[in-house]
Scaffold this active site. Structure first.
Site, PDB file in Angstrom:
ATOM      1  N   ARG A  64      40.355  42.335  42.984  1.00 34.23           N
ATOM      2  CA  ARG A  64      39.199  43.904  43.212  1.00 34.23           C
ATOM      3  C   ARG A  64      38.641  42.543  44.787  1.00 34.23           C
ATOM      4  O   ARG A  64      38.368  43.731  45.648  1.00 34.23           O
ATOM      5  CB  ARG A  64      38.005  43.630  43.135  1.00 34.23           C
ATOM      6  CG  ARG A  64      38.069  44.000  40.901  1.00 34.23           C
ATOM      7  CD  ARG A  64      37.589  44.209  39.923  1.00 34.23           C
ATOM      8  NE  ARG A  64      38.179  42.804  39.815  1.00 34.23           N
ATOM      9  CZ  ARG A  64      37.452  41.958  38.556  1.00 34.23           C
ATOM     10  NH1 ARG A  64      36.644  42.346  37.498  1.00 34.23           N
ATOM     11  NH2 ARG A  64      38.691  41.110  38.145  1.00 34.23           N
ATOM     12  N   GLU A 101      36.990  30.755  34.852  1.00 28.27           N
ATOM     13  CA  GLU A 101      35.652  30.668  33.520  1.00 28.27           C
ATOM     14  C   GLU A 101      36.542  30.742  32.298  1.00 28.27           C
ATOM     15  O   GLU A 101      36.696  30.210  31.704  1.00 28.27           O
ATOM     16  CB  GLU A 101      34.477  31.558  33.789  1.00 28.27           C
ATOM     17  CG  GLU A 101      34.333  31.963  32.827  1.00 28.27           C
ATOM     18  CD  GLU A 101      33.228  32.576  32.929  1.00 28.27           C
ATOM     19  OE1 GLU A 101      33.409  33.686  33.928  1.00 28.27           O
ATOM     20  OE2 GLU A 101      31.843  33.391  32.393  1.00 28.27           O
TER      21      GLU A 101
HETATM   22  P1  AMP Z   1      35.380  31.623  39.155  1.00 24.31           P
HETATM   23  O1  AMP Z   1      36.986  31.300  39.411  1.00 24.31           O
HETATM   24  O2  AMP Z   1      34.738  31.058  37.905  1.00 24.31           O
HETATM   25  O3  AMP Z   1      34.924  31.984  40.441  1.00 24.31           O
HETATM   26  O4  AMP Z   1      36.278  33.376  38.679  1.00 24.31           O
HETATM   27  C1  AMP Z   1      35.696  34.276  39.811  1.00 24.31           C
HETATM   28  C2  AMP Z   1      37.268  34.962  39.268  1.00 24.31           C
HETATM   29  O5  AMP Z   1      37.205  35.598  38.581  1.00 24.31           O
HETATM   30  C3  AMP Z   1      37.044  36.918  40.658  1.00 24.31           C
HETATM   31  O6  AMP Z   1      38.330  37.154  40.430  1.00 24.31           O
HETATM   32  C4  AMP Z   1      36.368  37.839  38.882  1.00 24.31           C
HETATM   33  O7  AMP Z   1      37.173  39.138  40.056  1.00 24.31           O
HETATM   34  C5  AMP Z   1      36.719  36.895  37.941  1.00 24.31           C
HETATM   35  N1  AMP Z   1      35.630  36.971  37.053  1.00 24.31           N
HETATM   36  C6  AMP Z   1      35.297  35.618  36.781  1.00 24.31           C
HETATM   37  N2  AMP Z   1      34.140  35.847  35.321  1.00 24.31           N
HETATM   38  C7  AMP Z   1      33.727  37.543  35.323  1.00 24.31           C
HETATM   39  C8  AMP Z   1      33.022  38.179  34.926  1.00 24.31           C
HETATM   40  N3  AMP Z   1      31.848  37.210  33.985  1.00 24.31           N
HETATM   41  N4  AMP Z   1      32.943  39.250  35.810  1.00 24.31           N
HETATM   42  C9  AMP Z   1      34.090  39.380  35.866  1.00 24.31           C
HETATM   43  N5  AMP Z   1      34.992  38.957  36.611  1.00 24.31           N
HETATM   44  C10 AMP Z   1      34.662  37.365  36.735  1.00 24.31           C
END
Ligand code: AMP
Length: 181
Positions: A64, A101
């Protein structure tokens, strides 16, 4: 300063509970792309933010982050480079492993995508734990680039990612934030 109507953007973004796993609320930005008003306001806001800054390259994170990054790059007449999930980029790459996550992952960048001294904005759609953005920043820096800011549509501050990014010494910018997961 142009700024997207945050309430409108929040109305457009769709929240899907328990996807892809129980306990996660997935923030679905696909409706932003199918709503011309939200799409234009979002992209104009980002483009306006960087319009008078010295930026050399816009990077976007799979997948995205591509949609946002390439649109802003087009507006600003700048090069766009993709940071992709492992195994997708065909030329010489460097890679970084990081925790998500939900799960763990590896991202890659073409080794000629950023030149020494380039000032780079890194885009993704959402910041949760911050691992993806920090891994993306590391790739840019390993090629000699300077990360001017990490930008996203959504921040989930309760997951601590944006704080972690700031504590690591980077600027971070998100258009809206959601409490909780
Ligand atoms: P992080 O590395 O934990 O900051 O996760 C960010 C990445 O995971 C991004 O590329 C987001 O598209 C995806 N992502 C993580 N959590 C979510 C969520 N609750 N909703 C949508 N996308 C998420």
């Amino acid at each position: 300063m142009i700024h997207v109507d945050q309430d409108y953007l929040k109305k457009v973004i769709r929240s899907i509970p328990d996807w892809p796993e129980k306990g996660i609320i997935f923030r679905d930005i696909t409706p932003v792309f199918s709503d011309p008003r939200a799409l234009r306001a979002t992209m104009d806001t980002f483009s306006h933010r960087y319009f008078d800054q010295k930026i050399d390259v816009i990077a976007g994170i799979d997948a995205r982050g591509f949609l946002i990054g390439v649109t802003v790059a087009y507006h600003l007449n700048l090069p766009f480079v993709p940071i992709r999930k492992k195994g997708k980029l065909p030329y010489k790459t460097i890679s970084e492993d990081y925790d998500l996550e939900y799960g763990s992952a590896t991202i890659e960048i073409h080794s000629d995508a950023v030149q020494k001294g380039n000032r780079v904005i890194v885009f993704d759609d959402l910041i949760a734990t911050g691992g993806t953005m920090l891994a993306g920043a590391k790739l840019v820096e390993r090629l000699g680039g300077e990360v001017v800011e990490m930008a996203a549509i959504i921040d989930l501050p309760d997951l601590g990612g944006s704080r972690k990014i700031r504590d690591a010494g980077y600027d971070v910018h998100a258009l809206i934030a959601y409490e909780g997961h």
